[in-house]
Design a protein around this motif. Structure first.
Motif, short mmCIF file in Angstrom:
data_model
loop_
_atom_site.label_atom_id
_atom_site.label_comp_id
_atom_site.label_asym_id
_atom_site.label_seq_id
_atom_site.Cartn_x
_atom_site.Cartn_y
_atom_site.Cartn_z
N THR A 131 0.67 -1.12 -0.05
CA THR A 131 0.14 0.09 0.12
C THR A 131 0.82 1.22 -0.05
OG1 THR A 131 -1.61 -1.12 1.21
CG2 THR A 131 -1.73 1.23 1.40
N GLY A 132 0.40 2.40 -0.51
CA GLY A 132 0.99 3.44 -0.49
C GLY A 132 1.86 3.98 -1.81
N THR A 133 1.80 3.05 -2.90
CA THR A 133 2.61 3.33 -4.15
C THR A 133 1.68 3.01 -4.91
OG1 THR A 133 3.20 1.05 -4.66
CG2 THR A 133 4.62 2.32 -2.98
N ASP B 257 0.33 -0.61 -6.42
CA ASP B 257 -0.96 -1.44 -5.70
C ASP B 257 -2.23 -1.16 -6.58
OD1 ASP B 257 -1.36 0.59 -2.71
OD2 ASP B 257 -1.74 1.02 -4.80
N ARG C 278 -7.42 1.76 -0.53
CA ARG C 278 -6.60 0.77 0.36
C ARG C 278 -6.10 1.33 1.47
NH1 ARG C 278 -3.04 -2.97 -3.22
NH2 ARG C 278 -2.60 -3.72 -1.20
N GLU C 279 -5.97 0.59 2.84
CA GLU C 279 -5.45 1.11 3.88
C GLU C 279 -4.30 0.10 4.52
OE1 GLU C 279 -8.46 2.33 6.74
OE2 GLU C 279 -9.85 0.64 5.77
N GLY C 280 -3.53 0.68 4.79
CA GLY C 280 -2.20 -0.08 5.70
C GLY C 280 -2.16 -1.48 4.94
N ARG C 281 -2.15 -2.46 5.78
CA ARG C 281 -1.74 -3.73 5.00
C ARG C 281 -3.14 -4.83 4.70
NH1 ARG C 281 3.32 -5.04 5.55
NH2 ARG C 281 2.71 -7.35 5.40
N GLY D 35 -1.83 8.51 -3.44
CA GLY D 35 -1.10 7.93 -2.25
C GLY D 35 -1.15 9.08 -1.13
N SER E 181 -1.11 5.34 6.10
CA SER E 181 -0.67 4.73 4.83
C SER E 181 -1.90 4.20 4.20
CB SER E 181 0.26 3.62 5.03
OG SER E 181 0.80 3.07 3.52
N TYR E 182 -2.27 5.02 3.14
CA TYR E 182 -3.44 4.55 2.38
C TYR E 182 -3.19 5.05 0.90
CZ TYR E 182 -5.00 9.16 3.70
OH TYR E 182 -5.06 10.43 3.97
N GLY E 183 -4.07 4.43 0.07
CA GLY E 183 -4.23 4.69 -1.42
C GLY E 183 -5.56 5.15 -1.70
#
Lengths: 118, 114
Positions: free
Chosen positions: A100-102, A105, B95-98, B52, B31-33
């Protein structure tokens, strides 16, 4: 580059029958997702694979739904027996990397299979 | 609680004009998208744009731009110079985290008028 492929595009079955959907992800994408989209709603994740292992199947109705991803490429989603409420579009998606974060994904979707259960 | 909220069920826009689609999100993960997808009547979900949580600048992709206001937890999509082919359902997703799955909003239907 070829996109995510799905078949069939449409399927009509009677309740209590079984049905299977097939998905081929974008080449090189390790992660594959199956979503269910009921009319008028956003998609809901059913199951996620990373390579050929299941990462998340918490929302998969396991009494009737099953999925596999042999050899970490193609995947099949099966419903047996089908119920009226399973009528939906089944979307397959794939992504390059699960981090996540790029932008890596980003999930890319196939055309979907529209299932009607009578 | 809803992770993604899209409050506009349907919108009409004149061809060549701009339109803004609202999206607010809820997460405590740093951390998220955020993603926007277009779904025409054919059913395919088409990826439009990504933002992001650590990106300093708003994302742009051609006629699409994302107005990212982190403090307000909003990620509005702006479509400039609308075309008839822009008529579709638009979904905001996160989407968030893992947690790798996407959480989708209810969607906004855009109809472009000639």
């Amino acid at each position: 580059e070829a996109g995510v492929a799905q078949s069939p595009r449409y399927k009509i079955i009677e309740k209590r029958q079984s049905v299977a959907f097939w998905c081929n992800p974008i080449s090189g994408h390790a992660t594959l997702y199956w979503y269910q989209q009921i009319l008028g709603q956003g998609p809901k994740l059913l199951i996620q694979f990373q390579n050929n292992g299941v990462v998340d199947d918490s929302q998969l109705p396991k009494d009737r739904f099953s999925a596999e991803r042999l050899k970490g490429v193609d995947s099949t989603l099966k419903i047996q027996p089908a119920k009226l409420e399973d009528s939906a579009v089944y979307l397959c998606a794939s992504s390059l990397d699960g981090e996540t974060g790029t932008s890596a994904d980003t999930q890319y979707f196939g055309p979907g299979t529209r299932l009607t259960v009578l | 609680a809803q992770k993604i909220t899209q409050t506009q069920p349907g919108m009409f826009v004149q061809e060549k004009e701009a339109v803004t689609l609202d999206c607010t999100y809820d997460t405590s993960d740093p951390s998220y998208g955020l993603f926007w997808y277009k779904q025409p009547s054919s059913g395919e979900m088409i990826f439009l744009i990504y933002q992001g949580s650590y990106d300093q600048q708003n994302a742009t992709e051609g006629r699409y731009s994302l107005n990212f206001q982190k403090a307000r937890k909003s990620a509005n999509l702006v479509i400039s110079a609308s075309q008839l082919g822009d008529s579709a359902m638009y979904f905001c997703a996160m989407r968030e985290g893992r947690d790798y799955k996407l959480s989708f909003g209810a969607g906004t239907t855009v109809t472009v008028r000639a």
